[in-house]
Design a protein around this motif. Sequence first.
Motif, PDB file in Angstrom:
ATOM      1  N   ASP A  85       0.642   6.919 -10.106  1.00 42.84           N
ATOM      2  CA  ASP A  85       0.851   5.478 -10.193  1.00 42.84           C
ATOM      3  C   ASP A  85      -0.370   4.754  -9.617  1.00 42.84           C
ATOM      4  N   PRO A  86      -0.982   3.825 -10.365  1.00 43.24           N
ATOM      5  CA  PRO A  86      -2.201   3.169  -9.878  1.00 43.24           C
ATOM      6  C   PRO A  86      -1.998   2.369  -8.598  1.00 43.24           C
ATOM      7  N   LEU A 110      -2.770   1.728  -2.710  1.00 36.25           N
ATOM      8  CA  LEU A 110      -2.163   1.620  -1.383  1.00 36.25           C
ATOM      9  C   LEU A 110      -2.570   2.790  -0.490  1.00 36.25           C
ATOM     10  N   THR A 111      -2.684   3.975  -1.089  1.00 42.13           N
ATOM     11  CA  THR A 111      -3.113   5.146  -0.319  1.00 42.13           C
ATOM     12  C   THR A 111      -4.533   4.960   0.197  1.00 42.13           C
ATOM     13  N   ASN A 146      -8.282   3.865   4.621  1.00 42.09           N
ATOM     14  CA  ASN A 146      -9.414   3.071   5.106  1.00 42.09           C
ATOM     15  C   ASN A 146      -9.063   2.297   6.372  1.00 42.09           C
ATOM     16  N   LEU A 147      -7.888   1.679   6.386  1.00 44.23           N
ATOM     17  CA  LEU A 147      -7.488   0.898   7.554  1.00 44.23           C
ATOM     18  C   LEU A 147      -7.155   1.797   8.743  1.00 44.23           C
ATOM     19  N   ARG A 173       5.214   0.234   5.206  1.00 44.09           N
ATOM     20  CA  ARG A 173       5.095  -0.898   4.284  1.00 44.09           C
ATOM     21  C   ARG A 173       4.798  -0.414   2.873  1.00 44.09           C
ATOM     22  N   ASN A 174       3.831   0.501   2.774  1.00 41.10           N
ATOM     23  CA  ASN A 174       3.441   1.004   1.458  1.00 41.10           C
ATOM     24  C   ASN A 174       4.593   1.735   0.771  1.00 41.10           C
ATOM     25  N   GLN A 175       5.295   2.575   1.519  1.00 39.77           N
ATOM     26  CA  GLN A 175       6.387   3.343   0.912  1.00 39.77           C
ATOM     27  C   GLN A 175       7.537   2.428   0.485  1.00 39.77           C
TER      28      GLN A 175
END
Length: 255
Positions: A211-212, A217-218, A223-224, A240-242
């Motif tokens: 999934d793009p 998000l990954t 990076n963060l 948050r991402n999940q």
Amino acid sequence: MNYDYQTIKTEKLEKGILLVSLNRPEKYNAMNMTMLNELNDLWLKLKRDLETRVVILKGEGEKGFCAGMEVADIIKPQVMADIPAMYDLQMPIGELQINMRNCPQPIICAVHGAAAGAGFSFAIASDIRVISPDTRFSAAYVNVGLAGADMGSSYFLPRIIGSGRAYEFLYTGAWMNAEEAMQLGFASRCVEKEKLFDTALEIAQAIAKKDPLAMKLTKEAVNLNIDIGSLEAAIVMENRNQNMMISLLANRMKK
């Protein structure tokens, strides 16, 4: 999205995969001002490119990936300029690494031969490095009388291989060969030169199937979290991402 340039070639290989080639083989793909400006434009445009899911970066020709900056076009004008003019010249060079790192698509760097100076910095700002046995890297800035840390090398290199070895390479400008790159975890894979592009493409195809939004998000989370201050803050980002992805999957299932 239009990617029409003089010093870099772009090609959409298949759905979601963009091939970017440094295209000055007669100059060992050295970066001049035109290439600098075109690369900055490319990475900024990719932020708005919803079709591209992954980027492969390589150098044209048999001589090598990238020999660094073109002395006559970039370095000499900096040396001859006054301090404000030098700063104006240096800004887009530094911004290039920021724009590259902020590119939302994963970047796979396929490196053969020499990657020195700017070429080294292109490799370290990429997400995945695939190399051939003849590959060698150098933070060559210090070898031409400049500070050893330039184009994000003092940020990226210690995070990839640890500060101890990073100090050595940045202080000395010594070459890191393919064997060292693999031992240090700097490169993901080392394959024969004729298999280099196919290996990079294989990784790109695996990423392009995902999934793009999940990939973006990954990359954002990694990076963060490289700079984040605590495990708790990292978990907040991951949660948050999940939650976003679970909501997206639930909506798709309803349809």
